[in-house]
Design an enzyme around this catalytic site. Structure first.
Site, PDB file in Angstrom:
ATOM      1  N   THR A  96       0.945  -1.151  -0.053  1.00  0.00           N
ATOM      2  CA  THR A  96      -0.048   0.081   0.122  1.00  0.00           C
ATOM      3  C   THR A  96       0.169   1.022  -0.141  1.00  0.00           C
ATOM      4  OG1 THR A  96      -0.218  -0.041   2.287  1.00  0.00           O
ATOM      5  CG2 THR A  96      -1.683  -0.732   1.435  1.00  0.00           C
TER       6      THR A  96
ATOM      7  N   TRP B 197     -10.081   5.680  -0.551  1.00  0.00           N
ATOM      8  CA  TRP B 197      -9.223   6.272   1.481  1.00  0.00           C
ATOM      9  C   TRP B 197      -9.964   6.382   2.968  1.00  0.00           C
ATOM     10  CZ3 TRP B 197     -11.696  12.211   0.303  1.00  0.00           C
ATOM     11  CH2 TRP B 197     -11.530  12.445  -1.642  1.00  0.00           C
TER      12      TRP B 197
ATOM     13  N   THR C  13      -9.203  -1.125  -5.891  1.00  0.00           N
ATOM     14  CA  THR C  13      -9.049   0.746  -5.123  1.00  0.00           C
ATOM     15  C   THR C  13      -9.480   1.528  -6.365  1.00  0.00           C
ATOM     16  OG1 THR C  13      -7.361   2.031  -4.757  1.00  0.00           O
ATOM     17  CG2 THR C  13      -6.618   0.573  -6.239  1.00  0.00           C
TER      18      THR C  13
ATOM     19  N   TYR D 248       1.057   1.864  -8.477  1.00  0.00           N
ATOM     20  CA  TYR D 248       0.103   1.115  -7.763  1.00  0.00           C
ATOM     21  C   TYR D 248      -1.009   0.878  -8.021  1.00  0.00           C
ATOM     22  CZ  TYR D 248      -3.193   0.350  -3.561  1.00  0.00           C
ATOM     23  OH  TYR D 248      -4.057   0.018  -2.239  1.00  0.00           O
TER      24      TYR D 248
END
Length: 282
Positions: free
Chosen positions: A57, A145, A96, A120
């Site tokens: 992450t 988030w 994500t 990422y």
């Protein structure tokens, strides 16, 4: 038994609260940089379902470690999925909004075209594609988030900075849905349980907090609830350069959550709970 990859991350910690009888694998027990370890772990534990709450992450660091990020976020989940297909058990995988390029202002649907703008995001997209190609029953849950009382996140960073500063510059042109880790954990468990009964619910889903907001307004709400007198200066992303490009538009269309009788969580209410856990408010 449900097998969870991850133990110390924000979502894994919340899963530990929610399903304490699950088996949790930390990095020492299963190193995702060695995808065959994931295969061995699933075959050894023979769970009823798998939840992957582990990931690389470090968004900015991934720019210089894309190969490693791709193994952890891409090849390891694909290996999990192939093994789940072999055992005919479902996989819930947390992904994500960074798989999108962040353009426009409309919420992105789960079937919208992907175009990651950073390493990422590219690594996470490899994982998504590997899971779909495996043929296993799965729910890919894209979120954004993430915050909680654990680990590193925006809420804790803002509180830490406010200990010594009464004015902060915060980006105001990135818009998205802050998402409580506890609600992600609940959704992941609900999806796993539903897929065990009905694997036709396989697919990609979006799960983010409501309402959508800028980072600057998120910060204002944090300080309002915490009772801290901190002035927020709105700045554009161009004034806060980072190694990895951030999406300006992280809005996600979460309507398909109805398939699991889920809905977007109220992040403001969840923020109150997190601040209480952090002993910021009573």
């Amino acid at each position: 038994m449900i097998l969870v990859f991850g133990q110390s991350g924000q979502v894994a910690r919340e899963l530990g609260r929610l399903i304490p009888d699950a088996t949790f694998l930390d990095r020492a027990a299963c190193d995702l940089s060695v995808p065959t370890d994931c295969i061995d772990a699933i075959l050894y534990n023979r769970p009823r379902a798998v939840i992957n709450a582990a990931a690389y992450t470090a968004v900015d660091k991934a720019e210089s470690e894309e190969e490693l990020a791709t193994v952890i976020n891409g090849h390891a989940p694909a290996a999990m999925a192939r093994t789940c297909d072999e055992l005919r058990i479902p996989l819930v995988h947390i992904s994500t909004d960074y798989v999108f390029d962040g353009s426009g202002t409309d919420p992105r649907s789960p079937d919208a075209a992907t175009a990651p703008a950073n390493a990422y995001g590219r690594s996470k997209l490899v994982g998504e594609e590997g899971i779909r190609a495996s043929g296993c029953a799965h729910a890919i849950m894209r979120t954004s988030w993430v915050f909680s009382s654990h680990g590193n996140n925006f809420v804790k960073t803002m509180l830490r900075l406010s200990d010594t500063r009464d004015m902060l510059n915060v980006v105001s042109d990135q818009i998205g849905g802050p998402t409580p880790a506890r609600d992600i954990a609940y959704a992941a468990m609900a999806m796993a349980e539903a897929l065990m009964v009905d694997p036709t619910r396989t697919g990609t889903y979006h799960f983010s907090g409501a309402p959508d907001v800028s980072w600057a307004d998120f910060a204002r709400e944090i300080f309002r609830q915490a009772g801290r007198n901190v002035t927020i200066n709105d700045i554009p992303t161009s004034n806060f350069p980072t190694p990895a490009k951030r999406p300006l538009n992280s809005r996600m269309d979460c309507d398909s959550l109805r398939n699991f009788t889920l809905r977007r969580p109220d992040w403001k209410a969840a923020l109150t709970t997190v601040l209480e856990e952090l002993d910021v408010i009573e």
